[in-house]
Design a protein around this motif. Structure first.
Motif, PDB file in Angstrom:
ATOM      1  N   ARG A   1       0.926  -1.293   0.151  1.00 48.48           N
ATOM      2  CA  ARG A   1       0.214   0.201  -0.251  1.00 48.48           C
ATOM      3  C   ARG A   1       0.499   1.147  -0.288  1.00 48.48           C
ATOM      4  NH1 ARG A   1      -3.681   1.284  -1.397  1.00 48.48           N
ATOM      5  NH2 ARG A   1      -5.235   1.876  -0.022  1.00 48.48           N
ATOM      6  N   ALA A   2       2.241   0.817   0.911  1.00 47.70           N
ATOM      7  CA  ALA A   2       2.921   2.368   1.001  1.00 47.70           C
ATOM      8  C   ALA A   2       3.812   2.660  -0.416  1.00 47.70           C
ATOM      9  CB  ALA A   2       3.681   2.138   2.605  1.00 47.70           C
ATOM     10  N   LEU A   3       4.137   1.522  -0.860  1.00 45.75           N
ATOM     11  CA  LEU A   3       4.564   1.809  -2.166  1.00 45.75           C
ATOM     12  C   LEU A   3       4.298   1.660  -3.530  1.00 45.75           C
ATOM     13  CD1 LEU A   3       7.148  -0.762  -1.805  1.00 45.75           C
ATOM     14  CD2 LEU A   3       7.674   1.810  -1.301  1.00 45.75           C
ATOM     15  N   ASP A   4       2.803   1.588  -3.374  1.00 40.89           N
ATOM     16  CA  ASP A   4       1.909   1.727  -4.480  1.00 40.89           C
ATOM     17  C   ASP A   4       0.650   2.486  -4.807  1.00 40.89           C
ATOM     18  OD1 ASP A   4       3.190  -0.558  -5.772  1.00 40.89           O
ATOM     19  OD2 ASP A   4       1.909  -2.008  -5.425  1.00 40.89           O
TER      20      ASP A   4
ATOM     21  N   THR B   1      -1.275   6.389  -3.565  1.00 40.15           N
ATOM     22  CA  THR B   1      -1.468   7.843  -3.317  1.00 40.15           C
ATOM     23  C   THR B   1      -2.283   8.460  -2.326  1.00 40.15           C
ATOM     24  OG1 THR B   1      -1.892   8.900  -4.631  1.00 40.15           O
ATOM     25  CG2 THR B   1       0.437   8.088  -5.244  1.00 40.15           C
ATOM     26  N   ASP B   2      -3.624   7.756  -1.901  1.00 39.36           N
ATOM     27  CA  ASP B   2      -4.233   8.099  -1.039  1.00 39.36           C
ATOM     28  C   ASP B   2      -3.810   7.463   0.654  1.00 39.36           C
ATOM     29  OD1 ASP B   2      -4.331   5.342  -0.855  1.00 39.36           O
ATOM     30  OD2 ASP B   2      -5.790   5.260  -1.694  1.00 39.36           O
ATOM     31  N   ASP B   3      -4.681   8.690   1.549  1.00 36.87           N
ATOM     32  CA  ASP B   3      -4.498   8.274   2.742  1.00 36.87           C
ATOM     33  C   ASP B   3      -4.705   6.543   3.554  1.00 36.87           C
ATOM     34  OD1 ASP B   3      -5.143  10.566   3.663  1.00 36.87           O
ATOM     35  OD2 ASP B   3      -7.325   9.907   4.009  1.00 36.87           O
ATOM     36  N   HIS B   4      -5.120   6.123   2.514  1.00 31.44           N
ATOM     37  CA  HIS B   4      -4.746   4.239   3.267  1.00 31.44           C
ATOM     38  C   HIS B   4      -2.972   4.028   2.973  1.00 31.44           C
ATOM     39  CE1 HIS B   4      -8.731   2.389   2.980  1.00 31.44           C
ATOM     40  NE2 HIS B   4      -9.012   3.665   2.676  1.00 31.44           N
ATOM     41  N   ALA B   5      -2.577   4.521   1.905  1.00 31.54           N
ATOM     42  CA  ALA B   5      -0.923   4.726   1.599  1.00 31.54           C
ATOM     43  C   ALA B   5      -0.159   4.889   2.272  1.00 31.54           C
ATOM     44  CB  ALA B   5      -0.689   4.748  -0.174  1.00 31.54           C
ATOM     45  N   ARG B   6      -0.405   6.304   2.624  1.00 31.77           N
ATOM     46  CA  ARG B   6       0.261   6.857   3.364  1.00 31.77           C
ATOM     47  C   ARG B   6       0.067   6.813   5.756  1.00 31.77           C
ATOM     48  NH1 ARG B   6      -1.745  10.174   6.997  1.00 31.77           N
ATOM     49  NH2 ARG B   6      -4.067  10.232   6.016  1.00 31.77           N
ATOM     50  N   ILE B   7      -1.559   6.202   5.797  1.00 28.22           N
ATOM     51  CA  ILE B   7      -1.170   5.170   7.123  1.00 28.22           C
ATOM     52  C   ILE B   7      -0.724   4.427   6.943  1.00 28.22           C
ATOM     53  CG2 ILE B   7      -2.830   4.724   8.772  1.00 28.22           C
ATOM     54  CD1 ILE B   7      -4.879   6.678   7.201  1.00 28.22           C
TER      55      ILE B   7
ATOM     56  N   LEU C   1      -6.534   5.093  11.843  1.00 28.51           N
ATOM     57  CA  LEU C   1      -6.879   4.097  11.417  1.00 28.51           C
ATOM     58  C   LEU C   1      -8.752   3.441  11.346  1.00 28.51           C
ATOM     59  CD1 LEU C   1      -4.836   2.348  13.543  1.00 28.51           C
ATOM     60  CD2 LEU C   1      -4.187   3.378  12.107  1.00 28.51           C
ATOM     61  N   ASP C   2      -8.968   4.305  11.532  1.00 27.21           N
ATOM     62  CA  ASP C   2     -10.979   3.955  11.417  1.00 27.21           C
ATOM     63  C   ASP C   2     -10.483   4.513   9.616  1.00 27.21           C
ATOM     64  OD1 ASP C   2     -11.822   3.496  13.380  1.00 27.21           O
ATOM     65  OD2 ASP C   2     -12.240   5.783  14.238  1.00 27.21           O
TER      66      ASP C   2
END
Length: 111
Positions: free
Chosen positions: A25-28, A30-36, A62-63
């Motif tokens: 998620r973090a590497l692929d 650009t949304d909030d999920h990836a940032r978190i 986390l919500d």
């Protein structure tokens, strides 16, 4: 016959899987999920990255995550605390991957 995994081995397997979920998620993304996901991984591995204060987990955020992502976050937290191993030491090519995440997200406030 294979012997069953002991509890520590089970935890390490879960830890590795959870790291990989968040790393993808973090590497692929650009949304909030990836940032978190990046925040969680960098928080768990922050002894090498400065400034340290950039990598904290906001529990309220986390919500925003899916149930699977929340499970991965909890797995990383448990894996970091219980065996006490850094994420980069658990996965193949860990230091280079953590460096990629750090470089990708260091200036996220500027996006």
């Amino acid at each position: 016959m294979m012997e069953p995994l002991n509890e520590l081995s089970k935890l390490e397997v879960r830890y590795e899987r959870c790291i990989k979920v968040l790393m993808d998620r973090a590497l692929d993304g650009t949304d909030d999920h990836a940032r978190i996901a990046a925040d969680v991984l960098l928080s768990a591995d922050n002894h090498l990255q400065k400034p340290y204060s950039n990598w904290v987990i906001n529990l309220q955020e986390l919500d925003l995550l899916t149930p699977g992502e929340k499970f991965a976050v909890l797995g990383v937290i448990q894996g970091r605390v219980a065996p006490g191993r850094l994420p980069q030491s658990v996965i193949p090519n860990g230091p280079a991957l953590m460096q990629r995440i750090w470089k990708r997200w260091i200036n996220v406030e500027d996006w």
